[in-house]
Motif scaffolding. Structure first.
Motif, PDB file in Angstrom:
ATOM      1  N   GLU A  72      10.833   4.379   6.665  1.00 12.40           N
ATOM      2  CA  GLU A  72      12.422   4.651   6.432  1.00 12.40           C
ATOM      3  C   GLU A  72      12.939   3.632   5.554  1.00 12.40           C
ATOM      4  O   GLU A  72      14.035   3.662   5.124  1.00 12.40           O
ATOM      5  CB  GLU A  72      13.105   4.567   7.811  1.00 12.40           C
ATOM      6  CG  GLU A  72      12.564   5.877   8.923  1.00 12.40           C
ATOM      7  CD  GLU A  72      12.996   5.561  10.169  1.00 12.40           C
ATOM      8  OE1 GLU A  72      13.969   4.752  10.473  1.00 12.40           O
ATOM      9  OE2 GLU A  72      12.787   6.516  11.071  1.00 12.40           O
ATOM     10  N   GLU A  73      12.283   2.284   5.736  1.00  8.98           N
ATOM     11  CA  GLU A  73      12.743   1.126   4.955  1.00  8.98           C
ATOM     12  C   GLU A  73      12.615   0.835   3.268  1.00  8.98           C
ATOM     13  O   GLU A  73      13.096   0.740   2.791  1.00  8.98           O
ATOM     14  CB  GLU A  73      12.734   0.149   5.749  1.00  8.98           C
ATOM     15  CG  GLU A  73      13.164  -1.262   5.303  1.00  8.98           C
ATOM     16  CD  GLU A  73      14.699  -1.384   5.372  1.00  8.98           C
ATOM     17  OE1 GLU A  73      15.184  -2.141   4.665  1.00  8.98           O
ATOM     18  OE2 GLU A  73      15.210  -0.765   6.323  1.00  8.98           O
ATOM     19  N   VAL A  74      11.130   1.378   3.091  1.00  9.99           N
ATOM     20  CA  VAL A  74      10.658   0.711   1.936  1.00  9.99           C
ATOM     21  C   VAL A  74      10.731   2.093   1.044  1.00  9.99           C
ATOM     22  O   VAL A  74      10.430   3.073   1.246  1.00  9.99           O
ATOM     23  CB  VAL A  74       9.133   0.431   1.991  1.00  9.99           C
ATOM     24  CG1 VAL A  74       8.319   0.153   0.918  1.00  9.99           C
ATOM     25  CG2 VAL A  74       8.810  -0.641   3.114  1.00  9.99           C
ATOM     26  N   ILE A 124       5.221   0.684  13.152  1.00  9.35           N
ATOM     27  CA  ILE A 124       5.192  -0.046  12.113  1.00  9.35           C
ATOM     28  C   ILE A 124       5.309   1.094  10.879  1.00  9.35           C
ATOM     29  O   ILE A 124       6.080   0.787   9.934  1.00  9.35           O
ATOM     30  CB  ILE A 124       4.039  -0.853  11.767  1.00  9.35           C
ATOM     31  CG1 ILE A 124       3.848  -1.974  12.538  1.00  9.35           C
ATOM     32  CG2 ILE A 124       3.902  -1.317  10.251  1.00  9.35           C
ATOM     33  CD1 ILE A 124       2.863  -2.948  12.879  1.00  9.35           C
ATOM     34  N   ILE A 125       4.556   2.105  10.695  1.00  4.42           N
ATOM     35  CA  ILE A 125       4.336   2.925   9.776  1.00  4.42           C
ATOM     36  C   ILE A 125       5.754   3.811   9.578  1.00  4.42           C
ATOM     37  O   ILE A 125       6.512   3.982   8.490  1.00  4.42           O
ATOM     38  CB  ILE A 125       3.064   4.132   9.873  1.00  4.42           C
ATOM     39  CG1 ILE A 125       2.197   3.268   9.905  1.00  4.42           C
ATOM     40  CG2 ILE A 125       3.537   5.219   8.982  1.00  4.42           C
ATOM     41  CD1 ILE A 125       1.899   2.266   8.616  1.00  4.42           C
ATOM     42  N   ASN A 141      13.658 -10.673   6.567  1.00  2.00           N
ATOM     43  CA  ASN A 141      14.354 -10.537   7.703  1.00  2.00           C
ATOM     44  C   ASN A 141      13.788  -9.462   8.365  1.00  2.00           C
ATOM     45  O   ASN A 141      13.617  -9.127   9.747  1.00  2.00           O
ATOM     46  CB  ASN A 141      15.872 -10.478   7.656  1.00  2.00           C
ATOM     47  CG  ASN A 141      16.476 -11.819   7.322  1.00  2.00           C
ATOM     48  OD1 ASN A 141      15.902 -13.083   7.528  1.00  2.00           O
ATOM     49  ND2 ASN A 141      17.652 -11.925   6.768  1.00  2.00           N
ATOM     50  N   PHE A 142      13.775  -8.355   7.667  1.00  2.00           N
ATOM     51  CA  PHE A 142      13.047  -6.934   8.144  1.00  2.00           C
ATOM     52  C   PHE A 142      11.718  -7.274   8.668  1.00  2.00           C
ATOM     53  O   PHE A 142      11.514  -6.621   9.836  1.00  2.00           O
ATOM     54  CB  PHE A 142      12.997  -5.978   6.907  1.00  2.00           C
ATOM     55  CG  PHE A 142      12.501  -4.841   7.424  1.00  2.00           C
ATOM     56  CD1 PHE A 142      13.077  -3.687   8.190  1.00  2.00           C
ATOM     57  CD2 PHE A 142      11.280  -4.391   6.885  1.00  2.00           C
ATOM     58  CE1 PHE A 142      12.518  -2.679   8.713  1.00  2.00           C
ATOM     59  CE2 PHE A 142      10.444  -3.304   7.293  1.00  2.00           C
ATOM     60  CZ  PHE A 142      11.145  -2.358   8.032  1.00  2.00           C
ATOM     61  N   THR A 188       0.794  -1.233  -0.053  1.00  3.20           N
ATOM     62  CA  THR A 188      -0.093   0.103   0.066  1.00  3.20           C
ATOM     63  C   THR A 188       0.806   1.428  -0.147  1.00  3.20           C
ATOM     64  O   THR A 188       0.842   2.307  -0.773  1.00  3.20           O
ATOM     65  CB  THR A 188      -1.168   0.087   1.256  1.00  3.20           C
ATOM     66  OG1 THR A 188      -1.724  -1.212   1.222  1.00  3.20           O
ATOM     67  CG2 THR A 188      -1.702   1.155   1.253  1.00  3.20           C
ATOM     68  N   MET A 189       1.941   1.252   0.877  1.00  2.00           N
ATOM     69  CA  MET A 189       2.704   2.513   1.045  1.00  2.00           C
ATOM     70  C   MET A 189       3.689   2.477  -0.348  1.00  2.00           C
ATOM     71  O   MET A 189       3.724   3.794  -0.741  1.00  2.00           O
ATOM     72  CB  MET A 189       3.751   2.355   2.191  1.00  2.00           C
ATOM     73  CG  MET A 189       3.056   2.464   3.141  1.00  2.00           C
ATOM     74  SD  MET A 189       4.027   2.488   4.782  1.00  2.00           S
ATOM     75  CE  MET A 189       4.781   3.938   4.769  1.00  2.00           C
ATOM     76  N   LYS A 190       3.891   1.466  -0.997  1.00  2.00           N
ATOM     77  CA  LYS A 190       4.747   1.614  -2.338  1.00  2.00           C
ATOM     78  C   LYS A 190       3.817   2.234  -3.284  1.00  2.00           C
ATOM     79  O   LYS A 190       4.240   3.187  -4.181  1.00  2.00           O
ATOM     80  CB  LYS A 190       5.265   0.390  -2.764  1.00  2.00           C
ATOM     81  CG  LYS A 190       6.458  -0.163  -1.901  1.00  2.00           C
ATOM     82  CD  LYS A 190       6.732  -1.565  -2.192  1.00  2.00           C
ATOM     83  CE  LYS A 190       7.331  -1.612  -3.842  1.00  2.00           C
ATOM     84  NZ  LYS A 190       7.843  -2.815  -4.281  1.00  2.00           N
TER      85      LYS A 190
END
Length: 183
Positions: free
Chosen positions: A154-156, A148-149, A169-170, A76-78
């Motif tokens: 920060e990661e995606v 989570i958000i 792993n993440f 969804t965020m992507k």
């Protein structure tokens, strides 16, 4: 085109038709203006997301459901990060719409976030039922959801591969972090 930061005012329905490899008259059969097209596409996407998070998501075990939930939030965020962070819509997309349409979409975005948070709460209740989580309440659920958000934002990025070992792993680490936050 908007995600590519093309100036909204310079976009024409002819540009959209070319990008979609179709005739301009075909676009005009469905939309009378680019404002209407943007509004309709956002509404369509919002309805799909609300349906997925409210009807299509099946809760099994806590840990499995949490992993699937996180993957769904990543997807969804992507696609549109404002689906889980509605306030970002106001700065990034609302200026392209009429005030009425922007208000309608903003309201729907907050409803979508509410549906996503309700699903997360149901997953946490499953964890409490299984004995994985203890004493969950609205405060720590909201804290964990926001965690989570923040972690995902920060990661995606656009190139994030959900099937990579790094992503698996993440997600596993994020699940462990959520359990710690909720206990």
């Amino acid at each position: 085109m908007l995600n590519d930061r093309v100036d909204y005012k310079s976009i024409t329905l002819s540009d959209v038709a070319k990008r979609c490899d179709m005739g301009k008259s075909t676009i005009y059969e469905y939309f009378s203006s680019k404002d209407e097209m943007v509004f309709s596409s956002i509404i369509y996407y919002l309805n799909r997301m609300i349906k997925f998070f409210s009807n299509s998501f099946k809760i099994s075990t806590f840990r499995t459901s949490l992993k699937v939930f996180i993957k769904a939030v990543i997807i969804t965020m992507k696609a549109n990060f404002w689906m889980v962070m509605p306030w970002t819509f106001l700065d990034n997309y609302a200026p392209f719409l009429t005030e009425e349409n922007a208000d309608t979409i903003t309201e729907m975005l907050y409803k979508c976030k509410e549906v996503i948070l309700t699903l997360f709460t149901s997953i946490c209740e499953k964890g409490e039922e299984e004995g994985t989580l203890f004493k969950i309440d609205d405060t720590n659920i909201n804290f964990a959801f926001n965690g989570i958000i923040c972690s995902l934002s920060e990661e995606v990025d656009g190139e994030y591969d959900l099937d990579s070992d790094e992503a698996k792993n993440f997600i596993e680490d994020l699940c462990s972090c959520v359990v710690k936050q909720l206990n």
